[in-house]
Design a protein around this motif. Structure first.
Motif, PDB file in Angstrom:
ATOM      1  N   ARG A 165       0.864  -0.985  -0.065  1.00  0.00           N
ATOM      2  CA  ARG A 165       0.080   0.044  -0.048  1.00  0.00           C
ATOM      3  C   ARG A 165       0.945   1.323  -0.004  1.00  0.00           C
ATOM      4  NH1 ARG A 165      -4.567  -1.526   4.412  1.00  0.00           N
ATOM      5  NH2 ARG A 165      -5.452  -3.372   2.917  1.00  0.00           N
ATOM      6  N   THR A 166       0.648   2.145  -1.086  1.00  0.00           N
ATOM      7  CA  THR A 166       1.519   3.274  -1.036  1.00  0.00           C
ATOM      8  C   THR A 166       1.021   4.148   0.170  1.00  0.00           C
ATOM      9  OG1 THR A 166       1.519   3.189  -3.344  1.00  0.00           O
ATOM     10  CG2 THR A 166       1.943   5.438  -2.303  1.00  0.00           C
ATOM     11  N   ILE A 167       1.849   4.816   1.094  1.00  0.00           N
ATOM     12  CA  ILE A 167       1.817   5.631   2.060  1.00  0.00           C
ATOM     13  C   ILE A 167       2.602   6.575   2.132  1.00  0.00           C
ATOM     14  CG2 ILE A 167       1.420   5.940   4.614  1.00  0.00           C
ATOM     15  CD1 ILE A 167      -0.593   3.683   3.809  1.00  0.00           C
ATOM     16  N   ALA A 168       2.222   7.825   1.890  1.00  0.00           N
ATOM     17  CA  ALA A 168       3.000   9.104   1.859  1.00  0.00           C
ATOM     18  C   ALA A 168       3.785   9.465   3.427  1.00  0.00           C
ATOM     19  CB  ALA A 168       2.169  10.294   1.721  1.00  0.00           C
ATOM     20  N   SER A 169       4.873  10.006   2.992  1.00  0.00           N
ATOM     21  CA  SER A 169       5.680  10.429   4.439  1.00  0.00           C
ATOM     22  C   SER A 169       4.909  10.766   5.419  1.00  0.00           C
ATOM     23  CB  SER A 169       6.853  11.536   3.764  1.00  0.00           C
ATOM     24  OG  SER A 169       7.597  11.031   3.054  1.00  0.00           O
ATOM     25  N   ALA A 170       4.054  11.919   5.210  1.00  0.00           N
ATOM     26  CA  ALA A 170       3.084  12.456   6.626  1.00  0.00           C
ATOM     27  C   ALA A 170       2.065  11.452   7.122  1.00  0.00           C
ATOM     28  CB  ALA A 170       2.623  13.537   6.120  1.00  0.00           C
ATOM     29  N   ASN A 171       1.913  10.269   6.552  1.00  0.00           N
ATOM     30  CA  ASN A 171       1.037   9.291   6.900  1.00  0.00           C
ATOM     31  C   ASN A 171       1.274   7.938   7.657  1.00  0.00           C
ATOM     32  OD1 ASN A 171      -0.831  11.255   6.138  1.00  0.00           O
ATOM     33  ND2 ASN A 171      -0.897  10.469   4.046  1.00  0.00           N
ATOM     34  N   ARG A 172       2.645   7.908   7.631  1.00  0.00           N
ATOM     35  CA  ARG A 172       3.341   6.450   8.020  1.00  0.00           C
ATOM     36  C   ARG A 172       3.047   6.199   9.473  1.00  0.00           C
ATOM     37  NH1 ARG A 172       8.934   7.585   4.788  1.00  0.00           N
ATOM     38  NH2 ARG A 172       8.714   9.639   6.001  1.00  0.00           N
ATOM     39  N   GLU A 173       3.146   7.104  10.195  1.00  0.00           N
ATOM     40  CA  GLU A 173       2.928   6.877  11.692  1.00  0.00           C
ATOM     41  C   GLU A 173       1.435   6.562  11.998  1.00  0.00           C
ATOM     42  OE1 GLU A 173       4.731   9.888  10.933  1.00  0.00           O
ATOM     43  OE2 GLU A 173       6.311   9.062  11.195  1.00  0.00           O
ATOM     44  N   THR A 174       0.683   7.309  11.246  1.00  0.00           N
ATOM     45  CA  THR A 174      -0.939   6.925  11.729  1.00  0.00           C
ATOM     46  C   THR A 174      -1.152   5.572  10.908  1.00  0.00           C
ATOM     47  OG1 THR A 174      -1.147   9.113  11.035  1.00  0.00           O
ATOM     48  CG2 THR A 174      -3.261   8.130  11.355  1.00  0.00           C
ATOM     49  N   LEU A 222      10.180  27.979   1.442  1.00  0.00           N
ATOM     50  CA  LEU A 222       9.982  26.299   1.374  1.00  0.00           C
ATOM     51  C   LEU A 222       8.639  26.087   0.990  1.00  0.00           C
ATOM     52  CD1 LEU A 222      11.688  25.306   4.925  1.00  0.00           C
ATOM     53  CD2 LEU A 222      12.464  25.062   2.603  1.00  0.00           C
ATOM     54  N   VAL A 223       8.597  25.014   0.278  1.00  0.00           N
ATOM     55  CA  VAL A 223       7.149  24.478  -0.154  1.00  0.00           C
ATOM     56  C   VAL A 223       7.139  22.979   0.112  1.00  0.00           C
ATOM     57  CG1 VAL A 223       6.062  26.066  -1.740  1.00  0.00           C
ATOM     58  CG2 VAL A 223       8.059  24.816  -2.626  1.00  0.00           C
ATOM     59  N   ALA A 224       6.026  22.439   0.449  1.00  0.00           N
ATOM     60  CA  ALA A 224       5.848  21.119   0.903  1.00  0.00           C
ATOM     61  C   ALA A 224       4.575  20.532  -0.094  1.00  0.00           C
ATOM     62  CB  ALA A 224       5.639  20.838   2.418  1.00  0.00           C
ATOM     63  N   TYR A 225       4.922  19.375  -0.502  1.00  0.00           N
ATOM     64  CA  TYR A 225       3.793  18.475  -1.227  1.00  0.00           C
ATOM     65  C   TYR A 225       3.840  17.281  -0.599  1.00  0.00           C
ATOM     66  CZ  TYR A 225       3.579  22.151  -4.665  1.00  0.00           C
ATOM     67  OH  TYR A 225       3.401  23.463  -5.135  1.00  0.00           O
ATOM     68  N   ASP A 226       2.763  16.525  -0.832  1.00  0.00           N
ATOM     69  CA  ASP A 226       2.748  15.189  -0.262  1.00  0.00           C
ATOM     70  C   ASP A 226       3.717  14.202  -0.937  1.00  0.00           C
ATOM     71  OD1 ASP A 226       0.501  15.654   1.233  1.00  0.00           O
ATOM     72  OD2 ASP A 226      -0.783  14.874  -0.262  1.00  0.00           O
ATOM     73  N   THR A 227       4.430  14.295  -1.998  1.00  0.00           N
ATOM     74  CA  THR A 227       5.181  13.148  -2.467  1.00  0.00           C
ATOM     75  C   THR A 227       6.600  14.194  -3.125  1.00  0.00           C
ATOM     76  OG1 THR A 227       4.192  13.413  -4.719  1.00  0.00           O
ATOM     77  CG2 THR A 227       3.349  11.885  -3.114  1.00  0.00           C
ATOM     78  N   TYR A 228       7.608  13.643  -3.365  1.00  0.00           N
ATOM     79  CA  TYR A 228       8.923  14.015  -4.044  1.00  0.00           C
ATOM     80  C   TYR A 228       8.489  14.121  -5.431  1.00  0.00           C
ATOM     81  CZ  TYR A 228      10.659  13.284   0.356  1.00  0.00           C
ATOM     82  OH  TYR A 228      11.113  13.457   2.053  1.00  0.00           O
ATOM     83  N   SER A 229       7.746  13.431  -6.169  1.00  0.00           N
ATOM     84  CA  SER A 229       7.770  13.275  -7.595  1.00  0.00           C
ATOM     85  C   SER A 229       6.830  14.872  -7.962  1.00  0.00           C
ATOM     86  CB  SER A 229       7.113  12.150  -7.954  1.00  0.00           C
ATOM     87  OG  SER A 229       5.649  11.898  -7.432  1.00  0.00           O
TER      88      SER A 229
END
Ligand code: GLU
Length: 301
Positions: A108-117, A195-202
């Motif tokens: 399952r693909t999980i983004a960096s910000a959602n791993r702990e949850t 700085l700008v942040a997105y869900d993914t590096y791509s």
């Protein structure tokens, strides 16, 4: 109007994402299944003291969190749905040690910000995806490993002249992923960067190729993969400026699972599986296999 160069870059980015190469230059494809090592499934393995392992046994297979847009590390082929990369191989080799055939893993693909949850609410059994071990995260999840050492770095367009390292980021637009350690480090140590942040590096890389940001910052292992996809457009600059030890994320408190994964990693580093996995994936980007960092079997929590 989009300048011609930016348009060309955009088309290349689209090609990289969709897998359609320019004629005569096929896209860098992930390794084919026949090129990858096979891991011996330990079918006698039992771990009744691990609630996560027991749940997977009842289900009949493991559910593993991963990334899907990080070349050579964790990448999903949109056509076949198949995941490949070094992290994916790590996930498969430890699955075999836990008694589950790697072919049965449900990724399952999980983004960096959602791993702990995802680990806390039982969405996944474990997570393998460029996941840095640190004390802050250890308050929420457990980590087996480390199994690899990366370092924060910078990706810029090939024609970039000003940015040679993090000291040059003041006033520059820099993109990273929300919830990642590189983003937190930029906020803390290089606050003059825009700085700008997105869900993914791509998404960051697409923004870099279309001149909407000046740099992308995260682990060198991830950035080298993007640069290898479009070397005529992108380059990694400077020296890594952090240490990012990668661990396998597990639910906090499932010490039995964590120690079993530590044992599995240790055994596979010894028996050559780790090196074979590296050479069949990340090694394709040109960097020879390093010595993996020592496993940190920290006390039960
Ligand atoms: N290793 C870093 C982290 O865990 C960056 C890569 C990522 O976001 O997965 O935050």
């Amino acid at each position: 109007m989009i300048p011609a160069r930016a348009l060309a870059a955009l088309l290349l980015a689209v090609a990289a994402v969709t897998g359609c190469g320019k004629s005569g230059s096929p896209p860098v494809k992930g390794p084919q299944p026949e090129d990858l090592p096979a891991y011996k499934v330990d079918s006698a393995f039992r771990l009744p003291s691990s609630p996560t392992w027991e749940r997977a046994r009842r289900r009949g297979h493991l559910v593993v969190g991963a990334k899907e847009d990080q070349p050579y590390m964790g990448e999903k082929d949109p056509a076949s749905g198949r995941y490949s990369g070094f992290d994916i191989e790590i996930a498969k080799m430890v699955s075999a040690s836990l008694g589950f055939d790697p072919k049965t893993i449900e990724f399952r693909t999980i983004a960096s910000a959602n791993r702990e949850t995802a680990l806390q609410n039982g969405q996944i059994d474990y997570y393998v995806g460029t996941y840095t071990i640190n004390d802050n995260r250890k308050k929420q999840v457990g980590f087996a490993g480390p199994y690899f050492m990366a370092g924060q770095s910078l990706l810029v367009r090939r024609d970039e002249k000003d940015i040679k390292g993090p000291q040059d980021l003041a006033g520059k637009k820099v993109c990273s992923a929300a919830g990642s350690t590189p983003f937190q480090r930029l906020q803390k140590e290089f606050p003059q960067a825009d700085l700008v942040a997105y869900d993914t590096y791509s998404v960051c890389v697409d923004n870099l190729l279309t001149y909407q940001v000046d740099a992308v910052s995260t682990d060198d292992s991830i950035l080298l993969g993007y640069a290898a996809k479009v070397p005529e457009e992108l380059k990694v600059v400077g020296k890594p400026f952090s240490k990012e030890p990668y661990g396998i994320g597990v639910p906090r408190g499932d010490n039995a699972l964590r120690f079993a994964l530590d044992d599995a990693l240790e055994a596979q580093e010894k028996n050559g599986d780790w090196k074979r996995a590296y050479e069949a994936t990340l090694g394709l980007s040109g960097v020879p296999a390093p010595t993996p960092p020592p496993i940190d079997r920290y006390p039960a929590s």
